[in-house]
Motif scaffolding. Structure first.
Motif, PDB file in Angstrom:
ATOM      1  N   ASP A  41      72.653 -50.100  91.273  1.00 42.55           N
ATOM      2  CA  ASP A  41      73.682 -50.136  90.245  1.00 42.55           C
ATOM      3  C   ASP A  41      73.180 -50.715  88.929  1.00 42.55           C
ATOM      4  O   ASP A  41      73.958 -50.961  88.027  1.00 42.55           O
ATOM      5  N   GLN A  42      71.868 -50.921  88.815  1.00 41.56           N
ATOM      6  CA  GLN A  42      71.281 -51.428  87.586  1.00 41.56           C
ATOM      7  C   GLN A  42      70.300 -50.389  87.039  1.00 41.56           C
ATOM      8  O   GLN A  42      69.527 -49.808  87.780  1.00 41.56           O
ATOM      9  N   ILE A  43      70.360 -50.197  85.749  1.00 37.53           N
ATOM     10  CA  ILE A  43      69.470 -49.252  85.086  1.00 37.53           C
ATOM     11  C   ILE A  43      68.481 -50.047  84.247  1.00 37.53           C
ATOM     12  O   ILE A  43      68.885 -50.838  83.387  1.00 37.53           O
ATOM     13  N   GLU A  44      67.190 -49.829  84.502  1.00 34.82           N
ATOM     14  CA  GLU A  44      66.141 -50.455  83.701  1.00 34.82           C
ATOM     15  C   GLU A  44      65.618 -49.412  82.727  1.00 34.82           C
ATOM     16  O   GLU A  44      65.100 -48.376  83.127  1.00 34.82           O
ATOM     17  N   VAL A  45      65.763 -49.705  81.446  1.00 43.37           N
ATOM     18  CA  VAL A  45      65.377 -48.774  80.387  1.00 43.37           C
ATOM     19  C   VAL A  45      64.235 -49.389  79.595  1.00 43.37           C
ATOM     20  O   VAL A  45      64.313 -50.543  79.182  1.00 43.37           O
ATOM     21  N   LYS A  46      63.175 -48.602  79.379  1.00 41.14           N
ATOM     22  CA  LYS A  46      62.051 -49.050  78.554  1.00 41.14           C
ATOM     23  C   LYS A  46      61.947 -48.112  77.373  1.00 41.14           C
ATOM     24  O   LYS A  46      62.106 -46.905  77.504  1.00 41.14           O
ATOM     25  N   GLY A  47      61.702 -48.705  76.208  1.00 35.40           N
ATOM     26  CA  GLY A  47      61.578 -47.869  75.025  1.00 35.40           C
ATOM     27  C   GLY A  47      61.305 -48.675  73.782  1.00 35.40           C
ATOM     28  O   GLY A  47      61.011 -49.861  73.827  1.00 35.40           O
ATOM     29  N   ASP A  48      61.416 -47.980  72.660  1.00 35.55           N
ATOM     30  CA  ASP A  48      61.081 -48.561  71.375  1.00 35.55           C
ATOM     31  C   ASP A  48      62.317 -48.525  70.476  1.00 35.55           C
ATOM     32  O   ASP A  48      62.897 -47.465  70.256  1.00 35.55           O
ATOM     33  N   ASN A  49      62.735 -49.686  69.982  1.00 34.76           N
ATOM     34  CA  ASN A  49      63.885 -49.824  69.081  1.00 34.76           C
ATOM     35  C   ASN A  49      65.151 -49.176  69.641  1.00 34.76           C
ATOM     36  O   ASN A  49      65.771 -48.322  69.007  1.00 34.76           O
ATOM     37  N   ILE A  50      65.542 -49.590  70.825  1.00 33.33           N
ATOM     38  CA  ILE A  50      66.747 -49.076  71.470  1.00 33.33           C
ATOM     39  C   ILE A  50      67.944 -49.887  70.982  1.00 33.33           C
ATOM     40  O   ILE A  50      67.899 -51.113  70.937  1.00 33.33           O
ATOM     41  N   ASP A  51      69.028 -49.205  70.637  1.00 32.07           N
ATOM     42  CA  ASP A  51      70.275 -49.880  70.288  1.00 32.07           C
ATOM     43  C   ASP A  51      70.989 -50.201  71.605  1.00 32.07           C
ATOM     44  O   ASP A  51      71.712 -49.383  72.161  1.00 32.07           O
ATOM     45  N   ILE A  52      70.758 -51.397  72.120  1.00 32.90           N
ATOM     46  CA  ILE A  52      71.196 -51.795  73.448  1.00 32.90           C
ATOM     47  C   ILE A  52      72.718 -51.834  73.550  1.00 32.90           C
ATOM     48  O   ILE A  52      73.296 -51.365  74.532  1.00 32.90           O
ATOM     49  N   VAL A  53      73.355 -52.391  72.542  1.00 29.99           N
ATOM     50  CA  VAL A  53      74.810 -52.532  72.568  1.00 29.99           C
ATOM     51  C   VAL A  53      75.470 -51.154  72.594  1.00 29.99           C
ATOM     52  O   VAL A  53      76.413 -50.913  73.346  1.00 29.99           O
ATOM     53  N   GLU A  54      74.956 -50.243  71.783  1.00 30.87           N
ATOM     54  CA  GLU A  54      75.518 -48.892  71.738  1.00 30.87           C
ATOM     55  C   GLU A  54      75.307 -48.171  73.073  1.00 30.87           C
ATOM     56  O   GLU A  54      76.193 -47.455  73.551  1.00 30.87           O
ATOM     57  N   LEU A  55      74.142 -48.358  73.686  1.00 31.27           N
ATOM     58  CA  LEU A  55      73.871 -47.743  74.988  1.00 31.27           C
ATOM     59  C   LEU A  55      74.820 -48.288  76.054  1.00 31.27           C
ATOM     60  O   LEU A  55      75.389 -47.530  76.837  1.00 31.27           O
ATOM     61  N   ALA A  56      75.022 -49.602  76.083  1.00 32.38           N
ATOM     62  CA  ALA A  56      75.935 -50.203  77.061  1.00 32.38           C
ATOM     63  C   ALA A  56      77.367 -49.741  76.820  1.00 32.38           C
ATOM     64  O   ALA A  56      78.104 -49.457  77.772  1.00 32.38           O
ATOM     65  N   ARG A  57      77.770 -49.622  75.555  1.00 33.96           N
ATOM     66  CA  ARG A  57      79.118 -49.161  75.237  1.00 33.96           C
ATOM     67  C   ARG A  57      79.321 -47.717  75.698  1.00 33.96           C
ATOM     68  O   ARG A  57      80.338 -47.377  76.297  1.00 33.96           O
ATOM     69  N   LEU A  58      78.314 -46.874  75.461  1.00 30.94           N
ATOM     70  CA  LEU A  58      78.413 -45.472  75.848  1.00 30.94           C
ATOM     71  C   LEU A  58      78.453 -45.312  77.364  1.00 30.94           C
ATOM     72  O   LEU A  58      79.244 -44.527  77.893  1.00 30.94           O
ATOM     73  N   LEU A  59      77.612 -46.089  78.074  1.00 27.80           N
ATOM     74  CA  LEU A  59      77.643 -46.045  79.540  1.00 27.80           C
ATOM     75  C   LEU A  59      78.985 -46.542  80.075  1.00 27.80           C
ATOM     76  O   LEU A  59      79.528 -45.987  81.033  1.00 27.80           O
TER      77      LEU A  59
END
Length: 125
Positions: A41-59
């Protein structure tokens, strides 16, 4: 800046996991993704300059409740990049090509002839 983000998402079935993965991979800046945790139930995301808050909001909006567990910078990647830059600087510069009459023309000139406007055409009336 390379970073690793761990987001916990309420995913009850395999369909929800696939949907969450599809959303996360399609997000800008994401390079890799992995499912973690005992219930996956946890997603580990690796990347460059990710907008974390926007990703969490969208998920959270599309799949289920999402919360950010941890954010970490990848220092290993930065060291590798520094070594690569140093190696590139150590290479000798190759001599540049010098053209004897100047550089070649990047485009060609074409003459377009239209018989209606050509003055050299002989016509019999």
């Amino acid at each position: 800046m390379k970073q690793t983000v761990l987001i916990q998402v309420c995913m009850k079935c395999e369909k929800a996991r696939k949907k969450a993965m599809k959303i996360a991979v399609g997000f800008s800046g994401v390079e890799s993704l992995a499912l973690k945790g005992q219930q996956r139930d946890q997603i580990e995301v690796k990347g460059d300059n990710i907008d974390i808050v926007e990703l969490a909001r969208l998920l959270g909006k599309k799949v289920g409740h999402a919360s950010i567990v941890s954010v970490a910078e990848d220092k290993k990647e930065e060291k590798k990049e520094e070594k690569k830059v140093e190696k590139k600087e150590e290479k000798k510069e190759e001599p540049k090509i010098q053209w004897p009459h100047g550089p070649p023309c990047p485009f060609a000139f074409y003459e377009i002839r239209d018989p209606c406007y050509d003055t050299n055409v002989c016509s019999i009336l």
